[in-house]
Design a protein around this motif. Structure first.
Motif, mmCIF file in Angstrom:
data_model
loop_
_atom_site.group_PDB
_atom_site.id
_atom_site.type_symbol
_atom_site.label_atom_id
_atom_site.label_comp_id
_atom_site.label_asym_id
_atom_site.label_seq_id
_atom_site.Cartn_x
_atom_site.Cartn_y
_atom_site.Cartn_z
ATOM 1 N N GLN A 53 -2.391 -9.201 4.695
ATOM 2 C CA GLN A 53 -3.324 -10.077 5.404
ATOM 3 C C GLN A 53 -4.334 -9.290 6.239
ATOM 4 O OE1 GLN A 53 -0.143 -9.716 5.975
ATOM 5 N NE2 GLN A 53 0.398 -9.812 8.150
ATOM 6 N N SER A 54 -4.211 -7.973 6.222
ATOM 7 C CA SER A 54 -5.097 -7.128 7.018
ATOM 8 C C SER A 54 -6.493 -7.070 6.407
ATOM 9 C CB SER A 54 -4.523 -5.702 7.102
ATOM 10 O OG SER A 54 -5.471 -4.814 7.646
ATOM 11 N N HIS A 55 -7.481 -6.930 7.268
ATOM 12 C CA HIS A 55 -8.865 -6.705 6.818
ATOM 13 C C HIS A 55 -9.185 -5.216 6.842
ATOM 14 C CE1 HIS A 55 -9.802 -10.969 6.732
ATOM 15 N NE2 HIS A 55 -9.239 -11.085 7.930
ATOM 16 N N GLY A 56 -8.157 -4.393 6.952
ATOM 17 C CA GLY A 56 -8.342 -2.964 7.087
ATOM 18 C C GLY A 56 -8.962 -2.312 5.873
ATOM 19 N N HIS A 57 -9.607 -1.179 6.152
ATOM 20 C CA HIS A 57 -10.315 -0.442 5.104
ATOM 21 C C HIS A 57 -10.159 1.053 5.392
ATOM 22 C CE1 HIS A 57 -14.449 0.625 3.113
ATOM 23 N NE2 HIS A 57 -13.430 0.922 2.339
ATOM 24 N N VAL A 58 -9.698 1.806 4.406
ATOM 25 C CA VAL A 58 -9.578 3.259 4.534
ATOM 26 C C VAL A 58 -10.414 3.901 3.436
ATOM 27 C CG1 VAL A 58 -8.043 5.258 4.459
ATOM 28 C CG2 VAL A 58 -7.260 3.136 5.527
ATOM 29 N N ARG A 59 -11.290 4.797 3.845
ATOM 30 C CA ARG A 59 -12.161 5.481 2.889
ATOM 31 C C ARG A 59 -12.094 6.985 3.166
ATOM 32 N NH1 ARG A 59 -15.983 3.879 -0.635
ATOM 33 N NH2 ARG A 59 -17.717 5.254 -1.090
ATOM 34 N N GLY B 98 -5.384 -4.464 2.440
ATOM 35 C CA GLY B 98 -3.969 -4.471 2.090
ATOM 36 C C GLY B 98 -3.649 -4.100 0.665
ATOM 37 N N ARG B 99 -4.622 -3.587 -0.076
ATOM 38 C CA ARG B 99 -4.377 -3.162 -1.454
ATOM 39 C C ARG B 99 -4.799 -1.717 -1.660
ATOM 40 N NH1 ARG B 99 -6.735 -8.317 -4.766
ATOM 41 N NH2 ARG B 99 -8.219 -8.225 -3.047
ATOM 42 N N LEU B 100 -3.910 -0.954 -2.273
ATOM 43 C CA LEU B 100 -4.238 0.428 -2.591
ATOM 44 C C LEU B 100 -5.224 0.465 -3.744
ATOM 45 C CD1 LEU B 100 -0.680 2.049 -2.392
ATOM 46 C CD2 LEU B 100 -2.507 2.203 -0.698
ATOM 47 N N VAL B 101 -6.132 1.404 -3.683
ATOM 48 C CA VAL B 101 -7.152 1.555 -4.723
ATOM 49 C C VAL B 101 -6.820 2.802 -5.530
ATOM 50 C CG1 VAL B 101 -9.602 1.845 -5.203
ATOM 51 C CG2 VAL B 101 -8.864 0.457 -3.241
ATOM 52 N N GLY B 102 -6.682 2.645 -6.828
ATOM 53 C CA GLY B 102 -6.349 3.777 -7.692
ATOM 54 C C GLY B 102 -7.467 4.810 -7.722
ATOM 55 N N ALA B 103 -7.093 6.021 -8.110
ATOM 56 C CA ALA B 103 -8.062 7.110 -8.170
ATOM 57 C C ALA B 103 -7.808 7.970 -9.391
ATOM 58 C CB ALA B 103 -7.972 7.976 -6.911
ATOM 59 N N ARG B 104 -8.863 8.580 -9.890
ATOM 60 C CA ARG B 104 -8.734 9.509 -10.998
ATOM 61 C C ARG B 104 -8.107 10.815 -10.509
ATOM 62 N NH1 ARG B 104 -13.940 7.535 -11.535
ATOM 63 N NH2 ARG B 104 -14.792 9.491 -10.713
ATOM 64 N N ARG B 105 -7.598 11.610 -11.448
ATOM 65 C CA ARG B 105 -6.929 12.865 -11.096
ATOM 66 C C ARG B 105 -7.829 13.766 -10.260
ATOM 67 N NH1 ARG B 105 -5.788 15.887 -16.086
ATOM 68 N NH2 ARG B 105 -4.219 17.109 -14.967
ATOM 69 N N GLU B 106 -9.085 13.895 -10.672
ATOM 70 C CA GLU B 106 -9.980 14.801 -9.961
ATOM 71 C C GLU B 106 -10.283 14.303 -8.550
ATOM 72 O OE1 GLU B 106 -12.613 12.404 -12.876
ATOM 73 O OE2 GLU B 106 -10.609 13.300 -12.811
ATOM 74 N N GLN B 107 -10.203 12.976 -8.340
ATOM 75 C CA GLN B 107 -10.394 12.441 -6.998
ATOM 76 C C GLN B 107 -9.161 12.687 -6.135
ATOM 77 O OE1 GLN B 107 -11.289 8.362 -8.180
ATOM 78 N NE2 GLN B 107 -13.423 8.619 -7.567
ATOM 79 N N ARG B 108 -7.976 12.490 -6.712
ATOM 80 C CA ARG B 108 -6.742 12.651 -5.942
ATOM 81 C C ARG B 108 -6.558 14.085 -5.451
ATOM 82 N NH1 ARG B 108 -4.480 9.436 -10.088
ATOM 83 N NH2 ARG B 108 -3.507 11.286 -11.016
ATOM 84 N N ARG B 109 -6.945 15.045 -6.255
ATOM 85 C CA ARG B 109 -6.681 16.431 -5.867
ATOM 86 C C ARG B 109 -7.629 16.932 -4.787
ATOM 87 N NH1 ARG B 109 -9.250 20.904 -8.236
ATOM 88 N NH2 ARG B 109 -11.037 20.419 -9.552
#
Length: 274
Positions: A59-65, A75-86
């Motif tokens: 229910q959070s309106h939070g945002h992490v970038r 409240g939802r995790l956003v997937g990332a490509r391998r090159e982004q994760r590393r």
């Protein structure tokens, strides 16, 4: 400077306990920032949200970038490509090494995200990649242990391996969760000096949770302090005065207060706290 980390209105609850409440801040590229606060204030929880290991309340309106990509939103995790994760490395308090593998192989694991999948699955590393790992080990001062099994190392040496792994990963941001909590004063000082040197020489952004106030004062230029899940202070480390610290830790128990006292082998005295 451009914000490389942005947090807005972040909430996290565990049952009826609010671990984070409306937390928000920005961190610019090249900063070395400490997250501090009493035990249970939400430091490690916040760090895990920044790397995407924990999601905020639905229910959070939070945002992490982080690094120009959404890590989580509402409240939802956003997937990332391998090159982004590393591009973001994480150093754990308990090292997270594979004990039966050599130091060199543990460091090379940090490069898996940059390799073709077939080579990564087979663990086949080129000479260039091995040289890259050896240079990282040289930077952290343990290149002579490259072919030793990781489970034969001391705690301080293990944490150096974890830092070298992040270097080989080519992480632009390094998150470190209580990296010196289980180390003796000398090893703790050496690990913090390595992180500080990487920040200054490479310009990599470093966010580190710390329990020891004097260590934060010595090695970090900025502090973000949490109290009962809320943002208590965000600013230059010099502004985190003794009176502010007393208020920050005013409900802490005796053990908490004692843990904040400086080890004179590592830092200068903290007057008027305790």
């Amino acid at each position: 400077m451009t914000a490389i980390i942005s947090v807005e209105r972040l909430d996290k609850s565990f049952g009826n306990h609010a671990a984070l409440r409306e937390v928000g801040f920005e961190i610019a590229s090249g900063e070395m920032v400490t997250l501090i606060g009493p035990s249970g204030s939400g430091k490690s929880t916040l760090l895990r949200h920044l790397i995407g290991l924990t999601r905020a309340d639905r229910q959070s309106h939070g945002h992490v970038r982080v690094l120009d990509r959404d890590v989580q939103r509402q409240g939802r995790l956003v997937g990332a490509r391998r090159e982004q994760r590393r591009r973001a490395g994480y150093i754990f308090q308990q090292f997270n090494l594979v004990g039966r593998l050599s130091v060199l192989t543990n460091v090379l694991i940090g490069h898996l995200g940059a390799m073709p999948r077939w080579r990564a699955l087979m663990g086949r590393f080129t000479q260039y990649e091995r040289d890259l790992a050896l240079r990282a080990l040289e930077r952290v001062g343990i290149v002579g242990l490259a072919h030793q099994r990781a489970n034969t190392l001391s705690g301080g040496q293990m944490q150096r391996v974890a830092i070298a792994r992040a270097l080989v990963q080519e992480a632009e941001v390094i998150f470190a969760d209580e990296p010196i909590a289980s180390l003796d004063p000398r090893s703790a000082r050496e690990v913090m000096e390595i992180l500080q040197r990487i920040n200054r020489e490479d310009g990599r952004t470093i966010v580190v949770t710390l329990h020891q106030v004097e260590v934060a004062r010595r090695y970090c230029r900025r502090a973000i302090a949490l109290k009962q899940g809320r943002l208590y202070y965000d600013g230059p480390i010099e502004g985190l005065t003794d009176s502010r610290l007393q208020t920050l830790y005013e409900n802490a128990g005796l053990d908490e207060l004692e843990s904040r006292q400086p080890d004179h082998r590592m830092a200068t005295p903290l007057h008027a706290v305790g």
